[in-house]
Design a protein around this motif. Structure first.
Motif, PDB file in Angstrom:
ATOM      1  N   ALA A  22       0.656  -0.986  -0.077  1.00 27.89           N
ATOM      2  CA  ALA A  22      -0.253  -0.112  -0.137  1.00 27.89           C
ATOM      3  C   ALA A  22       0.743   1.162   0.325  1.00 27.89           C
ATOM      4  O   ALA A  22       2.135   1.594   0.659  1.00 27.89           O
ATOM      5  N   PRO A  23      -0.085   2.492  -0.849  1.00 32.88           N
ATOM      6  CA  PRO A  23       1.472   3.712  -0.699  1.00 32.88           C
ATOM      7  C   PRO A  23       1.549   4.187   0.624  1.00 32.88           C
ATOM      8  O   PRO A  23       0.060   4.168   0.956  1.00 32.88           O
ATOM      9  N   ALA A  24       2.528   5.098   1.323  1.00 39.28           N
ATOM     10  CA  ALA A  24       2.625   5.197   2.096  1.00 39.28           C
ATOM     11  C   ALA A  24       2.032   6.402   2.020  1.00 39.28           C
ATOM     12  O   ALA A  24       1.351   6.875   3.684  1.00 39.28           O
ATOM     13  N   ASP A  25       1.702   7.408   1.128  1.00 41.53           N
ATOM     14  CA  ASP A  25       0.751   8.730   1.333  1.00 41.53           C
ATOM     15  C   ASP A  25      -0.809   7.916   1.079  1.00 41.53           C
ATOM     16  O   ASP A  25      -1.539   9.311   0.923  1.00 41.53           O
ATOM     17  N   ALA A  26      -0.873   7.226   1.750  1.00 43.66           N
ATOM     18  CA  ALA A  26      -2.742   6.923   1.215  1.00 43.66           C
ATOM     19  C   ALA A  26      -3.626   7.139   2.543  1.00 43.66           C
ATOM     20  O   ALA A  26      -4.514   8.384   1.301  1.00 43.66           O
ATOM     21  N   ALA A  27      -3.089   7.362   3.427  1.00 52.60           N
ATOM     22  CA  ALA A  27      -3.625   8.227   4.292  1.00 52.60           C
ATOM     23  C   ALA A  27      -4.249  10.198   4.142  1.00 52.60           C
ATOM     24  O   ALA A  27      -4.833  10.671   4.059  1.00 52.60           O
ATOM     25  N   ALA A  28      -2.474  10.138   3.408  1.00 50.30           N
ATOM     26  CA  ALA A  28      -2.738  11.517   3.603  1.00 50.30           C
ATOM     27  C   ALA A  28      -3.903  11.535   2.432  1.00 50.30           C
ATOM     28  O   ALA A  28      -3.936  13.050   2.236  1.00 50.30           O
ATOM     29  N   ARG A  29      -3.607  11.310   1.649  1.00 48.60           N
ATOM     30  CA  ARG A  29      -5.091  11.456  -0.154  1.00 48.60           C
ATOM     31  C   ARG A  29      -6.032  11.198   0.800  1.00 48.60           C
ATOM     32  O   ARG A  29      -7.099  11.134   0.049  1.00 48.60           O
ATOM     33  N   ARG A  30      -6.360  11.089   1.846  1.00 52.05           N
ATOM     34  CA  ARG A  30      -7.371  10.978   2.191  1.00 52.05           C
ATOM     35  C   ARG A  30      -7.650   9.146   1.600  1.00 52.05           C
ATOM     36  O   ARG A  30      -9.308   9.389   0.340  1.00 52.05           O
ATOM     37  N   GLN A  31      -7.751   8.304   1.018  1.00 51.11           N
ATOM     38  CA  GLN A  31      -7.752   6.678   0.130  1.00 51.11           C
ATOM     39  C   GLN A  31      -7.409   5.936   1.218  1.00 51.11           C
ATOM     40  O   GLN A  31      -6.352   6.182   1.881  1.00 51.11           O
ATOM     41  N   PRO A  32      -8.748   4.664   1.827  1.00 48.97           N
ATOM     42  CA  PRO A  32      -8.214   3.901   2.065  1.00 48.97           C
ATOM     43  C   PRO A  32      -7.033   3.558   1.800  1.00 48.97           C
ATOM     44  O   PRO A  32      -6.504   3.221   0.214  1.00 48.97           O
ATOM     45  N   ALA A  33      -6.489   2.675   1.968  1.00 43.78           N
ATOM     46  CA  ALA A  33      -4.450   1.670   1.285  1.00 43.78           C
ATOM     47  C   ALA A  33      -5.386   0.280   1.049  1.00 43.78           C
ATOM     48  O   ALA A  33      -4.630  -0.478   0.594  1.00 43.78           O
ATOM     49  N   ASN A  34      -6.560  -0.180   1.464  1.00 45.72           N
ATOM     50  CA  ASN A  34      -7.187  -1.400   1.266  1.00 45.72           C
ATOM     51  C   ASN A  34      -8.698  -1.222   1.032  1.00 45.72           C
ATOM     52  O   ASN A  34      -9.169  -0.091   1.720  1.00 45.72           O
ATOM     53  N   ALA A  35      -9.552  -2.450   0.703  1.00 47.58           N
ATOM     54  CA  ALA A  35     -10.891  -1.936   0.854  1.00 47.58           C
ATOM     55  C   ALA A  35     -11.798  -3.668   1.695  1.00 47.58           C
ATOM     56  O   ALA A  35     -10.535  -4.399   2.446  1.00 47.58           O
ATOM     57  N   ALA A  36     -12.351  -3.647   2.302  1.00 42.32           N
ATOM     58  CA  ALA A  36     -13.174  -4.084   3.988  1.00 42.32           C
ATOM     59  C   ALA A  36     -14.325  -4.585   3.710  1.00 42.32           C
ATOM     60  O   ALA A  36     -14.963  -3.500   3.193  1.00 42.32           O
ATOM     61  N   ILE A  37     -14.721  -5.895   4.060  1.00 42.98           N
ATOM     62  CA  ILE A  37     -16.454  -5.998   3.556  1.00 42.98           C
ATOM     63  C   ILE A  37     -16.690  -6.534   4.761  1.00 42.98           C
ATOM     64  O   ILE A  37     -15.614  -7.680   5.637  1.00 42.98           O
ATOM     65  N   ALA A  38     -17.513  -6.413   5.604  1.00 39.75           N
ATOM     66  CA  ALA A  38     -17.916  -7.512   7.065  1.00 39.75           C
ATOM     67  C   ALA A  38     -19.393  -7.417   6.306  1.00 39.75           C
ATOM     68  O   ALA A  38     -20.162  -6.827   6.294  1.00 39.75           O
TER      69      ALA A  38
END
Ligand code: DON
Length: 564
Positions: A22-38
């Motif tokens: 996952a790109p390290a700056d994902a949080a800074a761009r307000r983009q999740p590092a991954n997806a999730a389903i519960a």
């Protein structure tokens, strides 16, 4: 043995792989590092994963998960029922509430479940086709796919069609429900043939095939709305219902419409809450309770005092639910007043720190006017930051436990969510008044509360089944999240509940310490330990600092949350 562990392990391995790249700056761009389903069943999670992997967004995945849940949890939700889907569109930063709640058929009347003396006839609003509202889930799936999805409806429904055709292993929740509903099921040959092969409750692991449901899903996939609400499926639904004493007409189905509504918003201690508007009582109740609690420094109080205040907030919000709330297309509900901080201040003024308020001492209602085995909730955040919280239901276990022949569709018994008689409790011991009386085309009041929590810390998608307890469960999870809890902690929290009437605090073992129990009793609360678990909560959280998206599965159910 439940044969899904291998699948879970595989997904965990994938999780590690994805997080590493996952790109390290994902949080800074307000983009999740991954997806999730519960979601409440691993095969439903897998259906959503399949759709994300083939280029779908969270909304396509929500359609796939909803449809798969209809197959693997036929006791909880399905095409014969309804639900609410709360969507967040990342690109436009917009929230949309898709209301696919059932409606009363045109021939419904306020007294339809009462005897000549005006008393409710036991079972009439719960068992068989007379208990069924006009389903909304199929229309909602068509709506979500066409308006918000990237993939064709047929692609998103494909996993569910496959599951229904090939069969799914019977699991303990399925068979427990079949034991419980056997007597009612015996009146519906099509239901019996599907779920009691050879007349017996299937063994755990036995493969349950639902070819008629697959064909019904296929007609929906290829023809959209008309594939369910008109033509072959509709004809079979109406014929089956009427032959068994129900009152549906072809126009009820053809006239069903999904509603898009503005979600209900509130804020509490720097967190924005985006939740279900009417005809759910959830958003109003949550905002009311948080407004009441905002007048106290909860962190400075001991456990008993804090829980006492939570109970008193629940008591007052659930009282207002009983009096005021109903379908906003039919009754005028003073929502703005109910969620106003000044109104909460008024409610707060009757709360004593040292005494429980007897419910009977609050002005009486003008009657003029599980526990989580049934109903289901899933949460999704995709890698673009789109979110879905979906709570879907056919009401109680296996709904009306009736299947119109040739459809594979289990009908809901959601009509029991109306106030069948003013002041008389329903299945969830809720009392109501005129605002929630039965009327043709009207939506019955719900407690289902898919909710987003948003703050500088991140985002949480929260929801659960549990009938009237849904709203208090989401409140407790919200307060936990505000205190820094992660998804796993939120879903595991021991729960307690008060709903105004009956005037009793029910609680799960461990919700109160012995000291808190004694202190609450000393204040005059009636406390009752519940034999049953509360809910089956599925939460997905997105932490802005790390970018990580995590799924939390309720240990009370066979819930799986997977990250990949
Ligand atoms: O809409 C409602 O409030 C109910 N029909 C939900 C039922 C439910 O959550 C059952 N689960 N235990």
């Amino acid at each position: 043995m439940f044969p899904f562990h291998q699948h879970t392990r595989l997904c965990c391995a994938l999780l590690l792989a994805v997080v590493l790249v996952a790109p390290a700056d994902a949080a800074a761009r307000r983009q999740p590092a991954n997806a999730a389903i519960a979601a409440a069943h691993p095969l439903a999670v897998a259906a959503g994963e399949e759709i994300l992997a083939s280029g779908g967004n969270a909304f396509d995945a929500a359609v796939a998960v909803s449809a798969a849940l209809a197959v693997v949890e036929p006791y909880a939700s399905g095409l014969g029922g309804g639900g609410f889907w709360l969507l967040h569109l990342a690109k436009s930063d917009r929230d949309v509430f898709v209301d696919g709640r059932e409606v009363a058929p045109a021939a419904a009347t306020p007294g339809m479940y009462l005897d000549a003396a005006g008393n409710p006839v036991a079972g009439l609003s719960l068992d068989g086709p007379l208990a069924a509202g006009i389903p909304g889930e199929p229309a909602a799936l068509v709506h979500i796919a066409s308006r918000y999805g990237r993939l064709p409806l047929a692609r998103s429904l494909a996993p569910a069609i496959r599951l229904a055709e090939e069969g799914v292993p019977a699991h303990v929740r399925m068979t427990l429900g079949l034991r419980f509903r056997r007597q009612v099921a015996e009146k519906s040959p099509a239901f019996m043939a599907t779920f009691y092969p050879g007349g017996a409750i299937p063994a755990e692991g036995a493969v349950i095939r639902q070819p008629e449901l697959a064909a019904t899903l296929h007609r929906l996939a290829t023809k959209g709305f008309d594939g369910f609400y008109r033509g072959e499926t509709a004809e079979r639904l109406v014929a089956g219902v009427r032959a068994a004493g129900g009152i549906w007409a072809p126009e009820d189905l053809a006239g069903y419409r999904v509603r898009e509504r503005e979600p209900l918003r509130g804020s509490y201690r720097g967190t924005t809450l985006v939740s279900a508007p009417l005809p759910s009582a959830g958003g109003v109740g949550l905002v009311q309770m948080l407004n009441i609690l905002a007048g106290y420094d909860l962190g400075a109080l001991d456990g008993a005092a804090r829980k006492h205040l939570l109970i008193e907030a629940m008591r007052r919000a659930y009282r207002d639910r009983s009096i005021y709330l109903g379908d906003p297309d039919f009754v005028a509900v003073p929502v703005e007043q109910l969620v106003h901080p000044f109104y909460a201040a008024g409610l707060r003024s009757s709360i004593r720190l040292d005494r429980a308020t007897p419910s009977a001492s609050l002005a009486a209602i003008d009657t003029d006017g599980s526990d989580g085995r049934d109903t289901t909730h899933f949460s999704i955040i995709d890698a673009a930051g789109n979110r879905v919280g979906g709570t879907l239901s056919i009401n109680t276990w296996y709904g009306a436990t009736f299947m119109p022949p040739g459809t594979g569709v289990v009908l809901n018994n959601e009509m029991d969510d109306f106030t069948v008689k003013a002041g008389t409790a329903n299945w969830f011991e809720l009392v109501g008044a005129g605002a929630n009386a039965i009327a043709p085309g009207k939506r019955m009041l719900s407690s289902m509360s898919p909710t987003f929590l948003e703050s500088t810390r991140g985002v949480a998608v929260v929801g659960t089944p549990g009938g009237s307890r849904i709203i208090s469960m989401v409140l407790l999870a919200t307060l936990q999240w505000l205190d820094g809890a992660d998804a796993a902690t939120m879903v595991s929290l021991k729960r307690f509940h008060h709903q105004y009437e009956p005037d009793v605090v029910t609680y799960e073992d461990g919700a109160f310490t012995p000291g808190e129990l004694a202190a609450l009793e000393a204040r005059g609360h009636r406390l009752q330990r519940s034999e049953r678990n509360y809910g089956n909560m599925n939460v997905v959280t997105w932490d802005f600092a790390t970018g990580r998206v995590e799924a939390g599965m309720d240990p009370r159910g066979r819930v799986v949350g997977q990250v990949y």
